[in-house]
Scaffold this motif. Structure first.
Motif, short mmCIF file in Angstrom:
data_model
loop_
_atom_site.label_atom_id
_atom_site.label_comp_id
_atom_site.label_asym_id
_atom_site.label_seq_id
_atom_site.Cartn_x
_atom_site.Cartn_y
_atom_site.Cartn_z
N SER A 2 0.91 -0.94 0.00
CA SER A 2 0.04 -0.01 -0.19
C SER A 2 1.13 1.23 -0.18
N ASN A 3 0.38 2.02 -0.52
CA ASN A 3 1.09 3.57 -0.77
C ASN A 3 0.51 4.50 0.22
N ALA A 4 -0.29 4.01 1.12
CA ALA A 4 -1.00 4.96 2.21
C ALA A 4 -0.02 5.77 2.81
N LEU A 5 -0.45 6.94 3.41
CA LEU A 5 0.51 7.90 4.30
C LEU A 5 -0.37 8.29 5.50
N TYR A 6 -0.10 7.81 6.63
CA TYR A 6 -0.72 8.26 7.91
C TYR A 6 0.03 9.54 8.72
N LYS A 7 -0.97 10.52 9.32
CA LYS A 7 -0.46 11.34 10.03
C LYS A 7 -0.76 10.71 11.60
N VAL A 8 0.37 10.74 12.45
CA VAL A 8 -0.01 9.88 13.72
C VAL A 8 0.44 11.15 14.69
N THR A 9 -0.65 11.41 15.54
CA THR A 9 -0.37 12.42 16.81
C THR A 9 -0.56 11.54 18.03
N HIS A 23 3.02 2.63 7.29
CA HIS A 23 2.37 1.45 8.04
C HIS A 23 1.89 1.74 9.47
N VAL A 24 0.54 1.22 9.65
CA VAL A 24 0.03 1.48 11.20
C VAL A 24 -1.01 0.39 11.08
N ALA A 25 -0.88 -0.40 12.23
CA ALA A 25 -1.49 -1.66 12.31
C ALA A 25 -1.51 -1.88 13.94
N GLY A 26 -2.38 -2.83 14.23
CA GLY A 26 -2.43 -3.37 15.56
C GLY A 26 -1.31 -4.06 15.80
N SER A 27 -0.48 -4.08 17.27
CA SER A 27 0.88 -4.65 17.33
C SER A 27 0.36 -5.91 17.91
N HIS A 28 1.42 -6.84 18.05
CA HIS A 28 1.23 -8.27 18.74
C HIS A 28 1.40 -8.03 20.11
N LEU A 29 2.10 -6.76 20.73
CA LEU A 29 1.94 -6.62 22.15
C LEU A 29 0.50 -5.86 22.54
N GLY A 31 -2.50 -3.96 23.90
CA GLY A 31 -2.73 -2.53 24.31
C GLY A 31 -1.82 -1.56 23.40
N PHE A 32 -1.16 -1.99 22.41
CA PHE A 32 -0.23 -1.10 21.86
C PHE A 32 -0.63 -1.17 20.21
N ASN A 33 -0.26 -0.06 19.46
CA ASN A 33 -0.45 -0.07 17.95
C ASN A 33 0.90 0.18 17.34
N GLU A 34 1.13 -0.34 16.24
CA GLU A 34 2.33 -0.37 15.64
C GLU A 34 2.49 0.38 14.69
N ILE A 35 3.47 1.17 14.55
CA ILE A 35 3.62 2.43 13.75
C ILE A 35 5.07 2.13 12.87
N GLY A 36 5.17 2.11 11.69
CA GLY A 36 6.34 1.63 10.93
C GLY A 36 6.50 2.54 9.68
N ASP A 37 7.63 2.42 9.10
CA ASP A 37 8.17 3.31 7.83
C ASP A 37 7.88 4.54 8.02
N LEU A 38 8.80 5.26 8.91
CA LEU A 38 8.42 6.60 9.18
C LEU A 38 8.90 7.51 8.08
N VAL A 39 8.07 8.63 7.66
CA VAL A 39 8.45 9.50 6.55
C VAL A 39 9.07 10.75 7.15
N PHE A 40 10.35 11.14 6.78
CA PHE A 40 10.91 12.43 7.04
C PHE A 40 11.16 13.10 5.68
N ASP A 41 11.35 14.50 5.65
CA ASP A 41 11.79 15.26 4.51
C ASP A 41 13.09 15.17 4.19
N VAL A 42 13.48 14.95 2.86
CA VAL A 42 14.63 14.94 2.49
C VAL A 42 15.17 16.30 2.05
N HIS A 43 16.01 16.92 2.83
CA HIS A 43 16.51 18.21 2.46
C HIS A 43 17.89 18.44 1.78
#
Length: 106
Positions: A2-9, A23-29, A31-43
């Motif tokens: 998926s090419n979806a992009l999520y804003k996580v606050t 990437h946003v999904a329920g975690s195997h832990l 009570g936790f959510n799993e957030i992955g493939d963080l996106v940062f600006d390239v300057h």
């Protein structure tokens, strides 16, 4: 893939963080959510966002965040990346201040 992009606050140590991830999904832990493939600006130029740099320093080597469900304020699926932020949870003021520009009044 998926090419979806999520804003996580989420809350972290009295501050509100806004990150972007692919990437946003329920975690195997429980009570936790799993957030992955963080996106940062390239300057490539001279202008550098101090907030983006601070977030890259803190989370740049992170493959996945496992955030407690209670700390997550909002997860939004967005069309394009906006500006990442770190704010004080009580006042909403930006925690990272830009470098002062000479001759510009504060």
């Amino acid at each position: 893939m998926s090419n979806a992009l999520y804003k996580v606050t989420f809350l972290n140590h009295g501050k509100v963080y806004e990150l972007y991830a692919r990437h946003v999904a329920g975690s195997h832990l429980w009570g936790f959510n799993e957030i992955g493939d963080l996106v940062f600006d390239v300057h490539d130029g001279l202008v550098v966002d101090p907030t983006e740099e601070r977030l890259r320093e803190e989370f740049g080597n992170t493959r996945k965040l496992h955030l407690p469900m209670q700390s997550i304020i909002r997860i939004e699926e967005v069309e394009k990346k906006g500006q990442s932020a770190i704010r004080d949870a009580a006042s909403g003021e930006s925690v990272v201040t830009p470098f002062p520009v000479p001759g510009k009044p504060r």
